[in-house]
Scaffold this active site. Structure first.
Site, PDB file in Angstrom:
ATOM      1  N   LYS A 134      40.622  66.526  61.067  1.00  0.00           N
ATOM      2  CA  LYS A 134      39.539  67.404  61.536  1.00  0.00           C
ATOM      3  C   LYS A 134      39.386  67.270  63.049  1.00  0.00           C
ATOM      4  CE  LYS A 134      35.754  68.001  58.870  1.00  0.00           C
ATOM      5  NZ  LYS A 134      34.581  67.510  58.094  1.00  0.00           N
TER       6      LYS A 134
HETATM    7  C1  E4P Z   1      32.563  69.368  56.265  1.00  0.00           C
HETATM    8  O1  E4P Z   1      33.719  69.469  56.575  1.00  0.00           O
HETATM    9  C2  E4P Z   1      31.461  69.316  57.256  1.00  0.00           C
HETATM   10  O2  E4P Z   1      31.627  68.255  58.149  1.00  0.00           O
HETATM   11  C3  E4P Z   1      30.133  69.240  56.529  1.00  0.00           C
HETATM   12  O3  E4P Z   1      30.117  70.234  55.527  1.00  0.00           O
HETATM   13  C4  E4P Z   1      28.936  69.370  57.463  1.00  0.00           C
HETATM   14  O4  E4P Z   1      27.769  69.473  56.682  1.00  0.00           O
HETATM   15  P1  E4P Z   1      26.301  69.308  57.303  1.00  0.00           P
HETATM   16  O5  E4P Z   1      26.052  70.452  58.218  1.00  0.00           O
HETATM   17  O6  E4P Z   1      25.395  69.338  56.104  1.00  0.00           O
HETATM   18  O7  E4P Z   1      26.273  67.992  58.019  1.00  0.00           O
END
Ligand code: E4P
Length: 219
Positions: A87
């Protein structure tokens, strides 16, 4: 639409995977901290344990913010498990790192995507998936699902292979809307996954069948 579990909590992932409906996992530094996973070595250990439970991709986020740091971390993460998606954030340095890593065959989940333009850049950089953050856009009064829909339409128009991964999902309606918008994947927290299964008429129906069966057996 495929479902991934949005969690770095090994026990929670085990429960989610056991349902047989999840084909991947996404993690991030906040989810790791929430799961009590502190430091890169224990993040790595948790990710490796999760990878033993699921064949599909596990997304692991870099901590660095500069190009060289993201590339070094991304190359390292790619050796942790057999099916990693690294990521990388949707920043200028992030796009540079994405293009280098993707050119070297490393799969990228472009994270923290909040605009169509960022999604266009990620696709050009070779991202395997782009993650529009639905809930966080809704939180600031913008249309998170609208962004998913726009990205899906534009990728389709141009035959772009990058998958649209709806992230920051907060409730079951987001899943319905992401599927309607054409998202390839939604990554969902465990509580949302459980809520997706629930319907009061199902519970009432099961109870009524049992009651009727009990009456007919008593005759
Ligand atoms: C997933 O890849 C993301 O990092 C995650 O869904 C972020 O979620 P949030 O906005 O609830 O922290």
């Amino acid at each position: 639409m495929k479902l991934f579990l949005d969690s770095a909590d090994v026990d929670e992932v085990r429960k989610g995977i056991s349902l047989g409906v999840v084909t991947g996992v996404t993690t991030n530094p906040s989810l790791a901290a929430k799961a009590g996973v502190g430091g890169m070595e224990s993040y790595k250990a948790a990710v490796q344990e999760i990878a033993n439970m699921v064949d599909g991709p596990i997304s692991v986020e870099v901590i660095s913010t500069d190009v060289e740091g993201m590339i070094t971390e991304g190359e390292d993460i790619a050796t942790w498990i057999s099916n990693p998606w690294v990521k990388i954030p949707s920043t200028l340095d992030g796009f540079k790192a994405m293009s280098t890593l993707a050119a070297n065959g490393i799969k990228i989940n472009q994270t923290l995507c909040f605009s169509v333009n960022q999604a266009i850049l990620g696709a050009q950089a070779g991202a395997t998936a782009v993650s529009p953050f639905v809930g966080r856009l809704d939180d600031v009064g913008q249309d998170g699902i609208g962004l998913v829909s726009e990205i899906v339409d534009i990728y389709l128009s141009y035959g772009i292979q990058t998958e649209v991964l709806a992230a920051s999902i907060r409730h079951p309606l987001h899943c319905v809307q992401a599927a309607s918008a054409g998202a390839h994947i939604a990554t969902v927290p465990y509580n949302v996954l459980v809520d997706m299964a629930k319907h009061p008429l199902t519970d009432q129906g099961v109870q009524r069948f049992l009651n009727d069966w009990g009456k007919s057996s008593a005759n």
